[in-house]
Design a protein around this motif. Structure first.
Motif, PDB file in Angstrom:
ATOM      1  N   VAL A 134       0.858  -1.179   0.179  1.00 26.74           N
ATOM      2  CA  VAL A 134      -0.275  -0.190   0.025  1.00 26.74           C
ATOM      3  C   VAL A 134       0.473   1.336  -0.411  1.00 26.74           C
ATOM      4  O   VAL A 134       1.938   0.971   1.240  1.00 26.74           O
ATOM      5  N   VAL A 135       0.761   1.853  -0.815  1.00 32.41           N
ATOM      6  CA  VAL A 135       1.032   2.981  -1.212  1.00 32.41           C
ATOM      7  C   VAL A 135       0.118   4.226  -0.570  1.00 32.41           C
ATOM      8  O   VAL A 135      -1.084   4.740  -1.548  1.00 32.41           O
ATOM      9  N   LEU A 136       0.336   5.383   0.782  1.00 32.49           N
ATOM     10  CA  LEU A 136      -0.331   6.240   0.791  1.00 32.49           C
ATOM     11  C   LEU A 136      -0.955   7.407  -0.021  1.00 32.49           C
ATOM     12  O   LEU A 136       1.178   7.533  -0.745  1.00 32.49           O
ATOM     13  N   TYR A 137      -1.405   8.809   0.175  1.00 34.06           N
ATOM     14  CA  TYR A 137      -1.484   9.215  -1.098  1.00 34.06           C
ATOM     15  C   TYR A 137      -1.913  10.753  -0.430  1.00 34.06           C
ATOM     16  O   TYR A 137      -2.749  10.158   0.101  1.00 34.06           O
ATOM     17  N   ASN A 138      -1.116  11.360  -0.125  1.00 30.37           N
ATOM     18  CA  ASN A 138      -1.263  13.205   0.870  1.00 30.37           C
ATOM     19  C   ASN A 138      -1.211  14.070  -0.274  1.00 30.37           C
ATOM     20  O   ASN A 138      -0.160  13.954  -0.429  1.00 30.37           O
ATOM     21  N   GLY A 144      -8.769  17.797   2.109  1.00 32.82           N
ATOM     22  CA  GLY A 144      -8.970  19.464   2.581  1.00 32.82           C
ATOM     23  C   GLY A 144      -8.229  18.658   3.783  1.00 32.82           C
ATOM     24  O   GLY A 144      -8.670  19.324   5.005  1.00 32.82           O
ATOM     25  N   VAL A 145      -7.393  17.355   4.093  1.00 32.69           N
ATOM     26  CA  VAL A 145      -6.926  17.044   5.390  1.00 32.69           C
ATOM     27  C   VAL A 145      -5.002  16.792   5.417  1.00 32.69           C
ATOM     28  O   VAL A 145      -4.865  16.187   3.861  1.00 32.69           O
ATOM     29  N   ASN A 146      -4.308  17.366   5.401  1.00 34.77           N
ATOM     30  CA  ASN A 146      -3.228  16.939   6.056  1.00 34.77           C
ATOM     31  C   ASN A 146      -3.229  15.760   6.778  1.00 34.77           C
ATOM     32  O   ASN A 146      -3.168  15.365   7.778  1.00 34.77           O
ATOM     33  N   LEU A 147      -2.361  15.041   5.789  1.00 32.10           N
ATOM     34  CA  LEU A 147      -1.908  13.749   6.850  1.00 32.10           C
ATOM     35  C   LEU A 147      -0.150  13.955   7.184  1.00 32.10           C
ATOM     36  O   LEU A 147       0.894  14.203   6.430  1.00 32.10           O
ATOM     37  N   LYS A 148      -0.749  14.203   8.780  1.00 29.42           N
ATOM     38  CA  LYS A 148       1.061  14.625   9.269  1.00 29.42           C
ATOM     39  C   LYS A 148       1.795  13.586   8.916  1.00 29.42           C
ATOM     40  O   LYS A 148       2.157  12.459   9.182  1.00 29.42           O
ATOM     41  N   ALA A 149       3.273  14.292   9.147  1.00 29.65           N
ATOM     42  CA  ALA A 149       4.346  13.899   9.119  1.00 29.65           C
ATOM     43  C   ALA A 149       3.994  12.374  10.657  1.00 29.65           C
ATOM     44  O   ALA A 149       4.849  11.171  10.234  1.00 29.65           O
ATOM     45  N   GLU A 150       4.020  12.994  11.743  1.00 28.49           N
ATOM     46  CA  GLU A 150       3.970  11.582  13.267  1.00 28.49           C
ATOM     47  C   GLU A 150       3.346  10.981  12.520  1.00 28.49           C
ATOM     48  O   GLU A 150       3.564   8.907  12.660  1.00 28.49           O
ATOM     49  N   THR A 152       2.437   9.691   9.230  1.00 28.28           N
ATOM     50  CA  THR A 152       2.950   8.871   8.279  1.00 28.28           C
ATOM     51  C   THR A 152       4.100   7.556   9.074  1.00 28.28           C
ATOM     52  O   THR A 152       3.436   6.429   8.226  1.00 28.28           O
ATOM     53  N   VAL A 153       4.090   8.161   9.258  1.00 27.40           N
ATOM     54  CA  VAL A 153       5.076   6.964  10.418  1.00 27.40           C
ATOM     55  C   VAL A 153       4.978   6.467  10.978  1.00 27.40           C
ATOM     56  O   VAL A 153       5.829   5.320  11.238  1.00 27.40           O
ATOM     57  N   ARG A 154       3.455   6.707  11.985  1.00 29.38           N
ATOM     58  CA  ARG A 154       3.506   6.218  12.775  1.00 29.38           C
ATOM     59  C   ARG A 154       2.664   4.261  12.395  1.00 29.38           C
ATOM     60  O   ARG A 154       3.125   3.423  12.512  1.00 29.38           O
ATOM     61  N   LEU A 155       2.162   4.931  10.956  1.00 29.91           N
ATOM     62  CA  LEU A 155       1.681   3.541   9.724  1.00 29.91           C
ATOM     63  C   LEU A 155       2.642   3.171   9.436  1.00 29.91           C
ATOM     64  O   LEU A 155       2.315   1.529   9.182  1.00 29.91           O
ATOM     65  N   GLN A 174       8.126  18.830   6.250  1.00 29.27           N
ATOM     66  CA  GLN A 174       7.272  17.838   6.443  1.00 29.27           C
ATOM     67  C   GLN A 174       7.926  16.527   5.296  1.00 29.27           C
ATOM     68  O   GLN A 174       7.740  15.840   6.708  1.00 29.27           O
ATOM     69  N   VAL A 175       7.977  16.312   4.503  1.00 24.77           N
ATOM     70  CA  VAL A 175       8.597  15.624   4.076  1.00 24.77           C
ATOM     71  C   VAL A 175       9.801  15.348   4.313  1.00 24.77           C
ATOM     72  O   VAL A 175      10.341  14.165   4.459  1.00 24.77           O
ATOM     73  N   ASP A 176      10.746  16.345   5.041  1.00 30.49           N
ATOM     74  CA  ASP A 176      12.498  15.542   5.701  1.00 30.49           C
ATOM     75  C   ASP A 176      11.745  15.436   6.332  1.00 30.49           C
ATOM     76  O   ASP A 176      12.761  14.580   7.469  1.00 30.49           O
ATOM     77  N   GLU A 177      10.770  16.115   7.456  1.00 29.80           N
ATOM     78  CA  GLU A 177      10.345  14.728   8.464  1.00 29.80           C
ATOM     79  C   GLU A 177      10.340  13.840   8.768  1.00 29.80           C
ATOM     80  O   GLU A 177      10.257  12.474   9.533  1.00 29.80           O
ATOM     81  N   ILE A 178       9.254  13.443   7.841  1.00 32.07           N
ATOM     82  CA  ILE A 178       9.283  11.768   7.716  1.00 32.07           C
ATOM     83  C   ILE A 178      10.480  11.186   7.123  1.00 32.07           C
ATOM     84  O   ILE A 178      10.405  10.274   7.776  1.00 32.07           O
ATOM     85  N   ILE A 179      10.996  11.656   6.280  1.00 33.36           N
ATOM     86  CA  ILE A 179      12.593  10.910   5.693  1.00 33.36           C
ATOM     87  C   ILE A 179      13.329  10.591   7.010  1.00 33.36           C
ATOM     88  O   ILE A 179      14.227   9.053   6.916  1.00 33.36           O
ATOM     89  N   LYS A 180      13.486  11.516   7.795  1.00 33.79           N
ATOM     90  CA  LYS A 180      14.348  11.568   9.100  1.00 33.79           C
ATOM     91  C   LYS A 180      13.504  10.292   9.520  1.00 33.79           C
ATOM     92  O   LYS A 180      14.626   9.834  10.917  1.00 33.79           O
TER      93      LYS A 180
END
Length: 295
Positions: A134-138, A144-150, A152-155, A174-180
């Motif tokens: 599964v690839v999430l799509y934000n 109208g809603v943002n999937l926050k980095a935290e 995304t990482v939790r999932l 946000q992208v950098d936070e996910i990658i980190k």
């Protein structure tokens, strides 16, 4: 452990229509072969750029089967499968025909604006309903809603088959936070052509591209150069297309790329309502840019 195979240049495939509004399957075949011959690494089908909400159930099935047969395993295929009714998406995943499909792209629920916990539970239920990656799509500008980095990482940590996210928030922080913070097995994929160069520079593994429909050779070359650490060459390609990036979405998607493909002689410039073709003045400017780029 499930790993992400959707890397490099992914094509967010359009749906060509004939003048009478019917699906132009012959043009679709020509387009897919053109993209395969010019660097496409995977396809993303029946998603936003494909005008999927305007397609009938029969058309979607025919398009999916045609692409699966045509590609014949040469590259992976990612199929759009999402919505704002969790139970309906789960049922589709459990009962649908996914033969020849290598993964599903699932967009954040739109319009009803769930909380972060609601988003987490929605995607957790989707992951549990399929064995496919599964690839999430934000894409908060559409949903109208943002999937926050935290979230995304939790999932990514909790669901083994959630392997990547198509990030189109436009928020590089946000992208950098996910990658980190992400697990090693989880990847970020750009969902914005104009931000692909900086996102890949930060650690994204590729793009699901709109402009790649028309310019797969050039855009895939940029990504390949970046992956090899040749940033100067990649940056030149990125800057070469800056004007096209800004023009591509000015009248909505996929109006811009359909106008470009029409100018290049691949398709008729037809969209289904409520979408309409690019305005004449913008089409003229696009034609000028393509001539300047010698395309």
């Amino acid at each position: 452990m499930v790993h992400n195979i959707f890397k490099g240049l992914g094509i967010a495939l359009i749906t060509p229509f004939q003048e009478d509004g019917s699906v132009d399957y012959k043009a679709l075949i020509r387009l897919v072969e053109y993209q395969l011959d010019n660097g496409a690494d995977f396809f993303c089908i029946l998603a936003t750029t494909g005008e999927t909400p305007t397609l009938t159930i029969e058309e979607k099935s025919k398009i999916k089967n045609l692409i699966v047969d045509l590609v014949g395993g040469r590259v992976p295929i990612l199929l759009g499968c999402g919505g704002n009714n969790t139970a309906a998406v789960v049922q589709e995943l459990q009962t649908g025909d996914f033969k020849g499909i290598d993964g599903v792209l699932s967009v954040c629920p739109y319009y009803n604006k769930p909380s972060q916990e609601g988003l987490y539970q929605h995607f957790k239920a989707i992951a549990a309903a399929t064995k496919l990656p599964v690839v999430l799509y934000n894409v908060p500008g559409r949903t109208g809603v943002n999937l926050k980095a935290e979230t995304t990482v939790r999932l990514a940590r909790d669901c083994q088959n959630i392997v990547a996210i198509k990030e189109a928030s436009g928020n590089l922080e946000q992208v950098d936070e996910i990658i980190k913070n992400k697990p090693q097995s989880f990847d970020v994929i750009s969902g914005d052509d104009a931000l692909t160069f900086p996102m890949v520079s930060c650690g994204a593994v590729g793009v699901i591209s709109v402009i790649g429909n028309a310019l797969p050779r050039e855009f895939s070359k940029m990504i390949r150069l970046q992956m090899k650490g040749e940033y100067d060459g990649a940056r030149k390609i990125h800057h070469r297309f800056t004007d096209l990036f800004s023009l591509l979405f000015v009248d909505g998607n996929p109006a811009g790329v359909k106008a470009m493909l029409h100018e290049m002689g691949y398709i008729e410039n037809v969209l289904r309502l409520p979408l309409v073709p690019m305005r004449i003045k913008n089409m003229q400017r696009m034609s000028e840019i393509l001539k300047e780029l010698k395309i």
